[in-house]
Design a protein around this motif. Sequence first.
Motif, mmCIF file in Angstrom:
data_model
loop_
_atom_site.group_PDB
_atom_site.id
_atom_site.type_symbol
_atom_site.label_atom_id
_atom_site.label_comp_id
_atom_site.label_asym_id
_atom_site.label_seq_id
_atom_site.Cartn_x
_atom_site.Cartn_y
_atom_site.Cartn_z
ATOM 1 N N PRO A 48 0.831 -1.207 0.000
ATOM 2 C CA PRO A 48 0.000 0.000 0.000
ATOM 3 C C PRO A 48 0.865 1.256 0.000
ATOM 4 O O PRO A 48 1.917 1.293 0.636
ATOM 5 C CB PRO A 48 -0.773 -0.120 1.316
ATOM 6 C CG PRO A 48 0.113 -0.918 2.213
ATOM 7 C CD PRO A 48 0.858 -1.867 1.309
ATOM 8 N N VAL A 49 0.412 2.257 -0.742
ATOM 9 C CA VAL A 49 1.030 3.581 -0.694
ATOM 10 C C VAL A 49 -0.084 4.600 -0.450
ATOM 11 O O VAL A 49 -1.232 4.372 -0.831
ATOM 12 C CB VAL A 49 1.829 3.918 -1.983
ATOM 13 C CG1 VAL A 49 3.039 3.006 -2.117
ATOM 14 C CG2 VAL A 49 0.963 3.850 -3.217
ATOM 15 N N PRO A 50 0.225 5.713 0.189
ATOM 16 C CA PRO A 50 -0.812 6.694 0.520
ATOM 17 C C PRO A 50 -1.498 7.265 -0.713
ATOM 18 O O PRO A 50 -0.890 7.431 -1.767
ATOM 19 C CB PRO A 50 -0.047 7.800 1.250
ATOM 20 C CG PRO A 50 1.248 7.207 1.644
ATOM 21 C CD PRO A 50 1.543 6.119 0.659
ATOM 22 N N ASP A 51 -2.785 7.560 -0.539
ATOM 23 C CA ASP A 51 -3.589 8.182 -1.591
ATOM 24 C C ASP A 51 -4.505 9.207 -0.925
ATOM 25 O O ASP A 51 -5.133 8.892 0.087
ATOM 26 C CB ASP A 51 -4.421 7.130 -2.320
ATOM 27 C CG ASP A 51 -5.271 7.725 -3.410
ATOM 28 O OD1 ASP A 51 -4.711 8.112 -4.451
ATOM 29 O OD2 ASP A 51 -6.504 7.820 -3.228
ATOM 30 N N ALA A 60 2.582 -1.842 -7.259
ATOM 31 C CA ALA A 60 3.342 -3.045 -7.573
ATOM 32 C C ALA A 60 4.778 -2.696 -7.916
ATOM 33 O O ALA A 60 5.029 -1.828 -8.745
ATOM 34 C CB ALA A 60 2.694 -3.784 -8.742
ATOM 35 N N PHE A 61 5.694 -3.378 -7.263
ATOM 36 C CA PHE A 61 7.109 -3.315 -7.608
ATOM 37 C C PHE A 61 7.397 -4.554 -8.448
ATOM 38 O O PHE A 61 7.069 -5.669 -8.048
ATOM 39 C CB PHE A 61 7.986 -3.321 -6.356
ATOM 40 C CG PHE A 61 7.907 -2.042 -5.565
ATOM 41 C CD1 PHE A 61 8.768 -0.994 -5.822
ATOM 42 C CD2 PHE A 61 6.966 -1.897 -4.560
ATOM 43 C CE1 PHE A 61 8.699 0.181 -5.096
ATOM 44 C CE2 PHE A 61 6.887 -0.722 -3.827
ATOM 45 C CZ PHE A 61 7.759 0.320 -4.095
ATOM 46 N N ALA A 98 11.976 -2.301 -10.906
ATOM 47 C CA ALA A 98 13.212 -2.293 -10.128
ATOM 48 C C ALA A 98 14.174 -3.319 -10.714
ATOM 49 O O ALA A 98 13.747 -4.327 -11.277
ATOM 50 C CB ALA A 98 12.915 -2.630 -8.675
ATOM 51 N N GLU A 99 15.463 -3.045 -10.570
ATOM 52 C CA GLU A 99 16.475 -4.018 -10.987
ATOM 53 C C GLU A 99 16.383 -5.255 -10.111
ATOM 54 O O GLU A 99 16.538 -6.378 -10.575
ATOM 55 C CB GLU A 99 17.873 -3.406 -10.894
ATOM 56 C CG GLU A 99 18.135 -2.316 -11.920
ATOM 57 C CD GLU A 99 18.146 -2.845 -13.340
ATOM 58 O OE1 GLU A 99 18.689 -3.945 -13.562
ATOM 59 O OE2 GLU A 99 17.599 -2.157 -14.220
ATOM 60 N N GLU A 100 16.182 -5.029 -8.818
ATOM 61 C CA GLU A 100 16.004 -6.124 -7.873
ATOM 62 C C GLU A 100 15.148 -5.640 -6.717
ATOM 63 O O GLU A 100 15.057 -4.445 -6.454
ATOM 64 C CB GLU A 100 17.343 -6.654 -7.363
ATOM 65 C CG GLU A 100 18.181 -5.631 -6.647
ATOM 66 C CD GLU A 100 19.539 -6.179 -6.226
ATOM 67 O OE1 GLU A 100 20.070 -5.677 -5.220
ATOM 68 O OE2 GLU A 100 20.052 -7.087 -6.887
ATOM 69 N N LEU A 101 14.500 -6.581 -6.042
ATOM 70 C CA LEU A 101 13.683 -6.257 -4.886
ATOM 71 C C LEU A 101 14.449 -6.635 -3.620
ATOM 72 O O LEU A 101 15.247 -7.573 -3.637
ATOM 73 C CB LEU A 101 12.355 -7.025 -4.952
ATOM 74 C CG LEU A 101 11.473 -6.701 -6.161
ATOM 75 C CD1 LEU A 101 10.216 -7.548 -6.143
ATOM 76 C CD2 LEU A 101 11.117 -5.232 -6.196
ATOM 77 N N PRO A 102 14.213 -5.915 -2.525
ATOM 78 C CA PRO A 102 14.889 -6.277 -1.275
ATOM 79 C C PRO A 102 14.446 -7.667 -0.818
ATOM 80 O O PRO A 102 13.259 -7.992 -0.885
ATOM 81 C CB PRO A 102 14.453 -5.191 -0.289
ATOM 82 C CG PRO A 102 13.230 -4.588 -0.874
ATOM 83 C CD PRO A 102 13.303 -4.787 -2.351
ATOM 84 N N ALA A 116 7.994 0.709 3.812
ATOM 85 C CA ALA A 116 8.659 1.832 4.485
ATOM 86 C C ALA A 116 9.222 2.832 3.478
ATOM 87 O O ALA A 116 9.099 4.043 3.659
ATOM 88 C CB ALA A 116 9.764 1.307 5.400
ATOM 89 N N ALA A 117 9.835 2.336 2.406
ATOM 90 C CA ALA A 117 10.481 3.217 1.425
ATOM 91 C C ALA A 117 9.479 3.873 0.480
ATOM 92 O O ALA A 117 9.670 5.010 0.053
ATOM 93 C CB ALA A 117 11.510 2.435 0.622
#
Length: 128
Positions: A48-51, A60-61, A98-102, A116-117
């Motif tokens: 989730p990201v703020p809206d 989606a990443f 993204a090149e890679e995900l954490p 968080a990011a």
Amino acid sequence: MTQDETGALCYAGRSDDMFQSFDHRIAPLELEAVLLRHPAVKQAAVVPVPDPIGMWIPKAFITTAPGREATRATALQLLSHAERDLPEEKSIRVIEFAEELPMTASGKIQRSALRAARTLGGEEFRPA
């Protein structure tokens, strides 16, 4: 589930994964499963990201499969693919490549880091 002093029931399970968007409960794994069925997707994580209107929206990443490029055209294909397979209230509203995900030490996507990011610094794509 817990009950407070007024008798109201509070759902407490899976609070780190599920979220509410426009009065609908969203299970990120359901959205990720749809994205992973597309041949351009190697990895997918939805957070989730703020809206300002819906409180939270699904973002989606994505890491792309070998031979696929992280372009606006690819993002629009993924959004269209998800739109066909998901009800409107669960629509993915933002894609960031993204090149890679954490990852955790056990090899799982670290969704808490993405929450968080909120961004990994890539360009965001939204439905047209």
